[in-house]
Design a protein around this motif. Sequence first.
Motif, PDB file in Angstrom:
ATOM      1  N   ARG A 230       0.956  -0.993  -0.115  1.00 37.42           N
ATOM      2  CA  ARG A 230      -0.104  -0.039  -0.001  1.00 37.42           C
ATOM      3  C   ARG A 230       0.754   1.329  -0.060  1.00 37.42           C
ATOM      4  O   ARG A 230       1.938   1.297   0.795  1.00 37.42           O
ATOM      5  CB  ARG A 230      -0.919   0.095   1.289  1.00 37.42           C
ATOM      6  CG  ARG A 230      -2.045   1.114   1.331  1.00 37.42           C
ATOM      7  CD  ARG A 230      -2.798   0.854   2.346  1.00 37.42           C
ATOM      8  NE  ARG A 230      -2.208   1.127   3.657  1.00 37.42           N
ATOM      9  CZ  ARG A 230      -2.647   0.635   5.040  1.00 37.42           C
ATOM     10  NH1 ARG A 230      -3.859  -0.195   4.859  1.00 37.42           N
ATOM     11  NH2 ARG A 230      -1.941   0.711   6.096  1.00 37.42           N
ATOM     12  N   GLU A 231       0.377   2.299  -0.930  1.00 35.55           N
ATOM     13  CA  GLU A 231       1.198   3.501  -0.850  1.00 35.55           C
ATOM     14  C   GLU A 231       0.372   4.754  -0.631  1.00 35.55           C
ATOM     15  O   GLU A 231      -0.708   4.693  -1.039  1.00 35.55           O
ATOM     16  CB  GLU A 231       1.693   3.505  -2.185  1.00 35.55           C
ATOM     17  CG  GLU A 231       2.542   4.870  -2.848  1.00 35.55           C
ATOM     18  CD  GLU A 231       2.552   5.122  -4.279  1.00 35.55           C
ATOM     19  OE1 GLU A 231       3.351   5.836  -4.638  1.00 35.55           O
ATOM     20  OE2 GLU A 231       2.059   4.401  -4.864  1.00 35.55           O
ATOM     21  N   GLY A 232       0.899   5.528   0.413  1.00 36.61           N
ATOM     22  CA  GLY A 232       0.297   6.865   0.507  1.00 36.61           C
ATOM     23  C   GLY A 232       0.370   7.656  -0.695  1.00 36.61           C
ATOM     24  O   GLY A 232       1.321   7.870  -1.213  1.00 36.61           O
ATOM     25  N   VAL A 233      -1.028   8.160  -1.034  1.00 37.41           N
ATOM     26  CA  VAL A 233      -0.976   9.252  -2.172  1.00 37.41           C
ATOM     27  C   VAL A 233      -0.898  10.528  -1.802  1.00 37.41           C
ATOM     28  O   VAL A 233      -0.279  11.618  -2.239  1.00 37.41           O
ATOM     29  CB  VAL A 233      -2.040   9.059  -3.124  1.00 37.41           C
ATOM     30  CG1 VAL A 233      -2.205   9.860  -4.137  1.00 37.41           C
ATOM     31  CG2 VAL A 233      -2.162   7.334  -3.612  1.00 37.41           C
ATOM     32  N   SER A 234      -1.869  10.804  -0.791  1.00 36.07           N
ATOM     33  CA  SER A 234      -2.017  12.151  -0.668  1.00 36.07           C
ATOM     34  C   SER A 234      -2.925  12.443   0.997  1.00 36.07           C
ATOM     35  O   SER A 234      -3.293  11.324   1.155  1.00 36.07           O
ATOM     36  CB  SER A 234      -2.614  13.025  -1.580  1.00 36.07           C
ATOM     37  OG  SER A 234      -2.736  14.259  -1.282  1.00 36.07           O
TER      38      SER A 234
ATOM     39  N   LYS B  45       5.578  11.461  -3.755  1.00 36.24           N
ATOM     40  CA  LYS B  45       6.563  11.839  -5.037  1.00 36.24           C
ATOM     41  C   LYS B  45       6.066  11.420  -6.069  1.00 36.24           C
ATOM     42  O   LYS B  45       6.154  12.244  -7.222  1.00 36.24           O
ATOM     43  CB  LYS B  45       8.087  11.363  -4.563  1.00 36.24           C
ATOM     44  CG  LYS B  45       8.896  11.823  -5.240  1.00 36.24           C
ATOM     45  CD  LYS B  45      10.418  11.328  -5.046  1.00 36.24           C
ATOM     46  CE  LYS B  45      10.696  11.389  -3.603  1.00 36.24           C
ATOM     47  NZ  LYS B  45      12.062  10.649  -3.341  1.00 36.24           N
ATOM     48  N   SER B  46       5.379  10.265  -6.314  1.00 34.03           N
ATOM     49  CA  SER B  46       5.068   9.719  -7.602  1.00 34.03           C
ATOM     50  C   SER B  46       4.000  10.294  -8.497  1.00 34.03           C
ATOM     51  O   SER B  46       3.432  10.335  -9.424  1.00 34.03           O
ATOM     52  CB  SER B  46       4.834   8.471  -7.560  1.00 34.03           C
ATOM     53  OG  SER B  46       3.821   8.003  -6.968  1.00 34.03           O
ATOM     54  N   VAL B  47       3.135  11.296  -7.434  1.00 28.02           N
ATOM     55  CA  VAL B  47       1.833  11.745  -7.939  1.00 28.02           C
ATOM     56  C   VAL B  47       2.012  13.640  -7.870  1.00 28.02           C
ATOM     57  O   VAL B  47       1.076  14.351  -8.390  1.00 28.02           O
ATOM     58  CB  VAL B  47       0.517  11.258  -7.248  1.00 28.02           C
ATOM     59  CG1 VAL B  47       0.538   9.870  -7.091  1.00 28.02           C
ATOM     60  CG2 VAL B  47       0.816  11.989  -5.745  1.00 28.02           C
ATOM     61  N   LYS B  48       2.978  13.978  -7.322  1.00 27.44           N
ATOM     62  CA  LYS B  48       3.201  15.373  -6.869  1.00 27.44           C
ATOM     63  C   LYS B  48       3.277  16.197  -8.295  1.00 27.44           C
ATOM     64  O   LYS B  48       3.912  15.564  -9.365  1.00 27.44           O
ATOM     65  CB  LYS B  48       4.268  15.707  -6.402  1.00 27.44           C
ATOM     66  CG  LYS B  48       4.422  17.054  -5.693  1.00 27.44           C
ATOM     67  CD  LYS B  48       5.565  17.278  -4.593  1.00 27.44           C
ATOM     68  CE  LYS B  48       5.546  18.472  -3.859  1.00 27.44           C
ATOM     69  NZ  LYS B  48       6.481  18.785  -2.806  1.00 27.44           N
ATOM     70  N   GLY B  49       2.181  17.052  -8.475  1.00 25.99           N
ATOM     71  CA  GLY B  49       2.350  17.902  -9.638  1.00 25.99           C
ATOM     72  C   GLY B  49       1.057  17.399 -10.519  1.00 25.99           C
ATOM     73  O   GLY B  49       0.772  18.071 -11.343  1.00 25.99           O
ATOM     74  N   ARG B  50       0.685  16.051 -10.208  1.00 30.21           N
ATOM     75  CA  ARG B  50      -0.404  15.598 -11.008  1.00 30.21           C
ATOM     76  C   ARG B  50      -1.528  15.333 -10.488  1.00 30.21           C
ATOM     77  O   ARG B  50      -2.712  15.551 -11.048  1.00 30.21           O
ATOM     78  CB  ARG B  50       0.076  14.116 -11.766  1.00 30.21           C
ATOM     79  CG  ARG B  50       1.382  14.136 -12.692  1.00 30.21           C
ATOM     80  CD  ARG B  50       1.551  12.934 -13.343  1.00 30.21           C
ATOM     81  NE  ARG B  50       1.626  11.734 -12.151  1.00 30.21           N
ATOM     82  CZ  ARG B  50       1.086  10.616 -11.974  1.00 30.21           C
ATOM     83  NH1 ARG B  50       0.075  10.431 -12.930  1.00 30.21           N
ATOM     84  NH2 ARG B  50       1.286   9.885 -11.069  1.00 30.21           N
TER      85      ARG B  50
END
Length: 121
Positions: free
Chosen positions: A45-49, A61-66
């Motif tokens: 499981r990964e924290g998104v926001s 980090k993988s979703v920042k800006g999107r």
Amino acid sequence: EVQLQASGGGSVQAGGSLRLSCAASGFTFDDYAIGWFRQAPGKAREGVSCISSNGNRLYGKSVKGRFTISSDNVKNMVYLQMNSLKPEDTAVYYCAADASGLCPAVGYDHWGQGTQVTVSS
């Protein structure tokens, strides 16, 4: 009864957008932090926001800006606007609530069911 209901998932092509919604009930929404997480098959499981009770926002980090998280404290809703989607964003997305109100959270007390997001290349 505490309830978190995530919705808005679906199938899109790479580069597309989706908006996820998390409907909260059964607790004092204004006092809680709300987080979005995701889990892809075979992955952790990964924290998104997350968004804190005073409106601070954090992004993975993988979703920042999107991705953009927002809340509507009148409707007790939290949204996750996801733009420029990539195949690697494919996962089940969950929302969760933390009574500390902090973001990053101390620990999430309540979890909703997931909503599937599938991004094709």
